[in-house]
Design an enzyme around this catalytic site. Structure first.
Site, PDB file in Angstrom:
ATOM      1  N   GLU A 150      41.669  45.519  52.727  1.00  0.00           N
ATOM      2  CA  GLU A 150      40.829  44.335  52.651  1.00  0.00           C
ATOM      3  C   GLU A 150      41.158  43.780  51.144  1.00  0.00           C
ATOM      4  O   GLU A 150      40.772  44.523  50.260  1.00  0.00           O
ATOM      5  CB  GLU A 150      39.330  44.664  52.736  1.00  0.00           C
ATOM      6  CG  GLU A 150      38.669  44.973  54.170  1.00  0.00           C
ATOM      7  CD  GLU A 150      38.893  43.928  55.527  1.00  0.00           C
ATOM      8  OE1 GLU A 150      39.230  42.801  54.803  1.00  0.00           O
ATOM      9  OE2 GLU A 150      38.424  44.137  56.162  1.00  0.00           O
TER      10      GLU A 150
ATOM     11  N   CYS B  69      35.848  37.697  46.779  1.00  0.00           N
ATOM     12  CA  CYS B  69      37.169  37.618  47.476  1.00  0.00           C
ATOM     13  C   CYS B  69      37.408  36.379  48.041  1.00  0.00           C
ATOM     14  O   CYS B  69      38.472  35.949  48.147  1.00  0.00           O
ATOM     15  CB  CYS B  69      37.515  38.723  48.104  1.00  0.00           C
ATOM     16  SG  CYS B  69      36.220  39.131  49.508  1.00  0.00           S
TER      17      CYS B  69
HETATM   18  P1  NAD Z   1      41.386  47.076  42.018  1.00  0.00           P
HETATM   19  O1  NAD Z   1      42.568  46.873  43.036  1.00  0.00           O
HETATM   20  O2  NAD Z   1      41.791  46.863  40.805  1.00  0.00           O
HETATM   21  O3  NAD Z   1      40.585  48.081  42.339  1.00  0.00           O
HETATM   22  C1  NAD Z   1      40.033  48.639  43.679  1.00  0.00           C
HETATM   23  C2  NAD Z   1      39.941  50.062  43.547  1.00  0.00           C
HETATM   24  O4  NAD Z   1      41.073  50.837  43.475  1.00  0.00           O
HETATM   25  C3  NAD Z   1      38.820  50.579  42.668  1.00  0.00           C
HETATM   26  O5  NAD Z   1      38.223  51.740  43.134  1.00  0.00           O
HETATM   27  C4  NAD Z   1      40.028  51.154  41.449  1.00  0.00           C
HETATM   28  O6  NAD Z   1      39.419  52.266  40.786  1.00  0.00           O
HETATM   29  C5  NAD Z   1      40.941  51.549  42.370  1.00  0.00           C
HETATM   30  N1  NAD Z   1      42.552  51.502  41.758  1.00  0.00           N
HETATM   31  C6  NAD Z   1      42.744  50.653  40.646  1.00  0.00           C
HETATM   32  N2  NAD Z   1      43.866  50.856  40.335  1.00  0.00           N
HETATM   33  C7  NAD Z   1      44.547  51.947  41.077  1.00  0.00           C
HETATM   34  C8  NAD Z   1      45.728  52.617  41.082  1.00  0.00           C
HETATM   35  N3  NAD Z   1      46.474  52.168  40.177  1.00  0.00           N
HETATM   36  N4  NAD Z   1      45.932  53.511  41.844  1.00  0.00           N
HETATM   37  C9  NAD Z   1      44.784  53.972  42.603  1.00  0.00           C
HETATM   38  N5  NAD Z   1      43.506  53.467  42.652  1.00  0.00           N
HETATM   39  C10 NAD Z   1      43.436  52.375  41.655  1.00  0.00           C
HETATM   40  O7  NAD Z   1      40.388  45.766  42.364  1.00  0.00           O
HETATM   41  P2  NAD Z   1      39.027  45.248  41.737  1.00  0.00           P
HETATM   42  O8  NAD Z   1      39.659  44.704  40.428  1.00  0.00           O
HETATM   43  O9  NAD Z   1      38.144  46.299  41.475  1.00  0.00           O
HETATM   44  O10 NAD Z   1      38.614  44.117  42.616  1.00  0.00           O
HETATM   45  C11 NAD Z   1      39.202  42.804  42.796  1.00  0.00           C
HETATM   46  C12 NAD Z   1      40.006  42.632  43.666  1.00  0.00           C
HETATM   47  O11 NAD Z   1      39.700  42.956  45.113  1.00  0.00           O
HETATM   48  C13 NAD Z   1      40.534  41.003  44.186  1.00  0.00           C
HETATM   49  O12 NAD Z   1      41.649  40.769  44.499  1.00  0.00           O
HETATM   50  C14 NAD Z   1      39.594  40.624  45.411  1.00  0.00           C
HETATM   51  O13 NAD Z   1      39.904  39.588  45.979  1.00  0.00           O
HETATM   52  C15 NAD Z   1      39.570  42.142  46.056  1.00  0.00           C
HETATM   53  N6  NAD Z   1      38.415  42.003  46.802  1.00  0.00           N
HETATM   54  C16 NAD Z   1      38.679  41.999  48.260  1.00  0.00           C
HETATM   55  C17 NAD Z   1      37.551  42.068  49.166  1.00  0.00           C
HETATM   56  C18 NAD Z   1      37.811  41.975  50.506  1.00  0.00           C
HETATM   57  O14 NAD Z   1      36.999  42.421  51.481  1.00  0.00           O
HETATM   58  N7  NAD Z   1      38.865  41.461  51.111  1.00  0.00           N
HETATM   59  C19 NAD Z   1      36.341  42.215  48.608  1.00  0.00           C
HETATM   60  C20 NAD Z   1      35.953  42.179  47.409  1.00  0.00           C
HETATM   61  C21 NAD Z   1      37.232  42.267  46.358  1.00  0.00           C
END
Ligand code: NAD
Length: 469
Positions: free
Chosen positions: A215, A249
């Protein structure tokens, strides 16, 4: 609370790996009891959830109730109503070539699952996807975002009160802990977050051929026709964009508006922003803050850059670094090369782009990755259909925004860059289950028509079948 060590993560993983074979046999009644217990505990902890989200990013209790608690309660209650029928085998229908065969679909738990969530809806997202995994009969490790420490404590307390660790476990950690988790073989990984990390998750999953749901995010446009009630659309957009300070999102990322309504739209935005947040939105009790300094800096830089390049502020524009406050901001004349028009904004800045012909708007949408959501505002059904047929998006909402995520009969999903797989309700249950094909020959084995040795009789059967295809 310090993060779990790699050894602790491995212990939890092993416990769950063993337990998955036990929990997979749980009945609908047992799973419903677990979900009921979870729901009761959430209701008991409502106040603590509201307080934690205020501490994490100044989110108002009412907004927490609407966007975090209500959504979770809605999802769990829907599961409680539907789970017994969803778990039953479904007939796949009769087919003339297999008159002797009953075909059905059997829903078996995937096994041990990993759910990774972001910080922007740090209660709702872990809980709704966890509820799907529990409903489908799996174990789950819930990896919460490192940027929402207060709500993480409450989630841990809720989970530990309701589930043994061998069934459901909460893990707090950042990149190192998540990278370790991703190196372990799971039966399903459900990831919510950015497309950038989504690619890392997909690459890690491919090592074990683990099934995934992604997602993700992206730039979700809202297209506004000339033929609308401008005040109602503006109010709708203000809520959808500035709820959670734009850190949603599926928030409208930018607007594509018919140039004929430019003047009225902009003056209505000015009036309605004042009505919604008062003369100084920093004092509005309803308005959230940016989650952390890095996100604040990113947004502040993009806004400054846009202003330098000639963008014009219609409303908002003020910032306060110490308070991680960015005023709800509506902006126009943003260059297409500006980051605000190239990357997902994920904050309270709303660029407006005007079009003369609808094809210009469609071309702009299609020049970017497929969005998670696309909104259309028009009283003309042909206009709405035209936009849908000439674009692609995870979901579309017509004459409203964001409500598609709450509708219990619709999947929540992106497409390609904005996501893979589906979540919530029936679709969430299905994603966390393996839909197993069962073909049962009733009176004689169907394959006996083709058994060795091949003879003239086999040939005749073959020819007869071919004639009816
Ligand atoms: P992110 O991708 O930075 O982090 C998400 C998760 O991944 C966190 O738990 C984080 O600890 C982990 N993570 C971060 N970097 C990592 C790496 N290098 N390796 C492994 N794991 C890692 O996202 P964010 O900043 O927390 O959230 C924002 C993003 O999420 C936006 O792009 C938003 O659109 C998206 N989002 C999507 C939905 C949906 O349902 N489609 C819902 C909410 C947010």
């Amino acid at each position: 609370m310090p993060y779990q060590t790699i050894q602790e993560i491995d212990q939890i993983y092993t416990l769950q790996w063993k337990y998955k074979n036990e929990i997979k046999h749980s009945s609908a009644q047992q799973r419903k009891t677990m979900l009921k217990n979870l729901l009761e505990k959430i209701i008991q902890e409502e106040k603590a959830i509201e307080e934690a989200l205020y501490l994490d990013f100044h989110k108002s209790s009412m907004e927490t109730d609407i966007t975090e608690i209500l959504a979770v309660q809605f999802e769990i209650r829907h599961l409680l109503k539907k789970l017994s029928s969803w778990m039953k085998d479904k007939s796949a229908g009769w087919f003339w070539m297999f008159p002797n065969v009953s075909a059905s679909l059997h829903y078996e738990p995937k096994g041990n699952t990993l759910i990774i969530t972001p910080w922007n809806y740090p209660f709702q997202l872990p809980m709704v996807h966890l509820a799907s995994s529990i409903a489908a009969g799996n174990t789950a490790i819930l990896k919460l975002s490192e940027f929402s420490p207060h709500i993480n404590q409450v989630i841990r307390r809720i989970i530990e009160a309701v589930f043994p660790q061998k069934h459901i476990a909460v893990i707090e950690g950042a990149v190192e802990e998540t990278t370790h988790l991703l190196s372990l073989p799971f039966d399903h990984i459900h990831f919510t977050g950015s497309p950038k990390v989504g690619k890392i998750v997909m690459a890690a999953a491919s090592k074990h051929l683990t099934d995934i749901t992604l997602e993700l995010g992206g730039k979700s446009p809202a297209v506004i026709d000339k033929n609308v009630s401008i005040r109602s659309v503006v109010k709708n957009i203000i809520w959808a964009k500035f709820v959670n300070a734009g850190q949603t999102c599926i928030a409208p990322d930018y607007l594509l508006v018919n140039k004929k309504i430019k003047a009225e739209l902009e003056s209505t935005f000015k009036e309605e922003m004042l009505e919604a947040f008062g003369p100084n939105p920093q004092h509005s009790p309803d308005y959230a803050r940016i989650i952390n300094d890095d996100q604040f800096k990113r947004l502040a830089q993009q806004l400054e850059e846009a202003k330098v390049l000639g963008a014009q502020i219609i409303a908002g524009g003020k910032m306060d670094e110490k308070d991680r406050y960015i005023a709800p901001t509506v902006i126009t004349q943003v260059a297409n090369t500006n980051k605000l028009m190239q990357e997902e904004i994920f904050g309270p800045i709303l660029p407006i782009v005007y079009y003369q012909q609808i094809d210009e708007a469609i071309q702009l949408i299609n020049s970017k990755e497929k969005p998670l959501a696309l909104y259309v505002f028009s009283k003309d059904p042909i206009f709405n259909k035209h936009i849908i047929r000439h674009t692609s998006a995870g979901s579309t909402c017509i004459n409203d925004a964001m409500i598609q995520i709450l509708h219990p009969n619709l999947p929540f999903a992106g497409v390609n860059h904005s996501g893979i797989g589906q979540s919530m309700g029936w679709y969430g249950f299905k994603s966390f289950s393996h839909e197993r094909a069962i073909a049962k020959s009733n009176f004689f084995p169907m394959s006996s028509l083709f058994w060795f040795p091949y003879t003239e009789k086999t040939n005749k059967i073959l020819k007869t079948i071919k004639r009816f295809l």
